[in-house]
Design a protein around this motif. Structure first.
Motif, PDB file in Angstrom:
ATOM      1  N   LEU A 145       6.115  -3.578   5.243  1.00  0.00           N
ATOM      2  CA  LEU A 145       4.605  -3.789   5.180  1.00  0.00           C
ATOM      3  C   LEU A 145       3.758  -2.396   4.909  1.00  0.00           C
ATOM      4  CD1 LEU A 145       4.154  -5.925   8.555  1.00  0.00           C
ATOM      5  CD2 LEU A 145       3.537  -6.652   6.264  1.00  0.00           C
ATOM      6  N   ALA A 146       4.063  -1.463   5.113  1.00  0.00           N
ATOM      7  CA  ALA A 146       3.223  -0.029   4.574  1.00  0.00           C
ATOM      8  C   ALA A 146       3.215   0.009   3.160  1.00  0.00           C
ATOM      9  CB  ALA A 146       3.747   0.945   5.523  1.00  0.00           C
ATOM     10  N   GLY A 147       4.465  -0.231   2.553  1.00  0.00           N
ATOM     11  CA  GLY A 147       4.578  -0.032   1.119  1.00  0.00           C
ATOM     12  C   GLY A 147       3.847  -1.215   0.363  1.00  0.00           C
ATOM     13  N   LEU A 148       3.697  -2.333   0.804  1.00  0.00           N
ATOM     14  CA  LEU A 148       3.076  -3.381   0.197  1.00  0.00           C
ATOM     15  C   LEU A 148       1.561  -3.445   0.489  1.00  0.00           C
ATOM     16  CD1 LEU A 148       5.370  -6.527   1.122  1.00  0.00           C
ATOM     17  CD2 LEU A 148       5.114  -5.273  -1.195  1.00  0.00           C
ATOM     18  N   ASP A 149       1.229  -2.926   1.642  1.00  0.00           N
ATOM     19  CA  ASP A 149      -0.316  -2.825   1.803  1.00  0.00           C
ATOM     20  C   ASP A 149      -0.782  -1.417   1.179  1.00  0.00           C
ATOM     21  OD1 ASP A 149      -0.266  -4.830   3.479  1.00  0.00           O
ATOM     22  OD2 ASP A 149      -0.139  -3.445   5.355  1.00  0.00           O
ATOM     23  N   ALA A 150       0.066  -0.599   0.712  1.00  0.00           N
ATOM     24  CA  ALA A 150      -0.370   0.666  -0.009  1.00  0.00           C
ATOM     25  C   ALA A 150      -0.782   0.471  -1.528  1.00  0.00           C
ATOM     26  CB  ALA A 150       0.489   1.780   0.146  1.00  0.00           C
ATOM     27  N   VAL A 151      -0.345  -0.891  -1.812  1.00  0.00           N
ATOM     28  CA  VAL A 151      -0.428  -1.163  -3.244  1.00  0.00           C
ATOM     29  C   VAL A 151      -2.155  -1.491  -3.599  1.00  0.00           C
ATOM     30  CG1 VAL A 151      -0.201  -2.777  -5.191  1.00  0.00           C
ATOM     31  CG2 VAL A 151       1.662  -2.180  -3.606  1.00  0.00           C
TER      32      VAL A 151
END
Length: 248
Positions: free
Chosen positions: A116-122
């Motif tokens: 989730l953190a990785g996808l939200d950082a896009v």
């Protein structure tokens, strides 16, 4: 008996912590335990990834589910391993499946949060640019969001893997703990060389797995290690969004 042979034999008799004779005489036992440890770890982490991805995507697509998903995975992580295995025992019995299931449940809180953190950082502008060029939801995820989320995802995978290597030893409670079996047996019989050797191998496995995943992360995300001064080169290394009508 030669002096050297007597010394090697004496380290077992004296129950020394460091004993080369133990390594020589128990190499097959050590190899078997190490293979079981690696097998349980790899299977648990892979299944954890397969479960964590849909949960993370569900929490992202439906914000109302984010709280329950994150709350449940966090709750599972707080359950002591002895209690976890006891709860799963009626379902799986004394089997490797019991240990793997428990380790999968423990890995979810780390993996789901990092995905989730990785996808939200896009960056939002990257998503908008891709949509403007005709990217559908699946293509946007596969070719843009997932590559840019890889650093956070791989960081979570590294933590989950090292944690799983450590927790696998708890499987000794049901005789399926890999190196944990040797550690538990050694503690009960005060066999110092066995306890130390199995513990050291376990630590080496964790270090090796972390370095291996770090190397994989660097290969998969070359743009993250390009110096800031080489901004233009860095942009060339990043996942490219094709122009409208280019590709499929």
């Amino acid at each position: 008996m030669s002096i050297g042979a007597a010394a090697r034999q004496n380290c077992l008799t004296a129950n020394d912590w460091v004993c080369g004779e133990y390594l020589r005489t128990r190499s097959e036992e050590l190899t078997e335990a190490t293979v079981q440890h690696v097998w349980i770890t790899v299977v648990s982490v892979l299944i954890g990834l397969l479960v964590a991805f849909p949960l993370a995507l569900l929490a992202r697509a439906r914000p109302g589910f984010a709280g329950p998903v994150l709350g449940l995975t966090t709750l599972l992580y707080t359950i002591p391993s002895l209690a976890m295995f006891s709860l799963l025992l009626p379902v799986f019995g004394l089997s490797a499946a019991l240990v793997v299931t428990g380790l999968v449940l423990y890995s979810l809180t780390i993996l789901v949060r990092n995905i989730l953190a990785g996808l939200d950082a896009v960056p939002a502008e990257v998503r908008e640019a891709a949509r403007g060029m005709g990217y559908g939801t699946w293509r946007l995820f596969r070719e843009v969001e997932l590559p840019l989320a890889l650093p956070a995802l791989m960081a979570g995978l590294r933590i989950a893997t090292v944690s799983t290597i450590a927790l696998t030893t708890v499987g000794a409670l049901v005789g399926k703990g890999g190196l944990g079996n040797l550690i538990d047996e050694g503690v009960q019989t005060t066999f110092k060389a066995q306890v130390l050797t199995a513990s050291v191998i376990c630590v080496l496995l964790a270090v090796a797995a972390d370095l291996l995943l770090l190397g994989a992360q660097r290969l998969l995300t070359p743009w993250t290690r390009v110096p800031k001064a080489a901004g233009r080169s860095r942009r060339l290394l990043m996942p490219r969004i094709p122009a409208a009508g280019e590709g499929t």
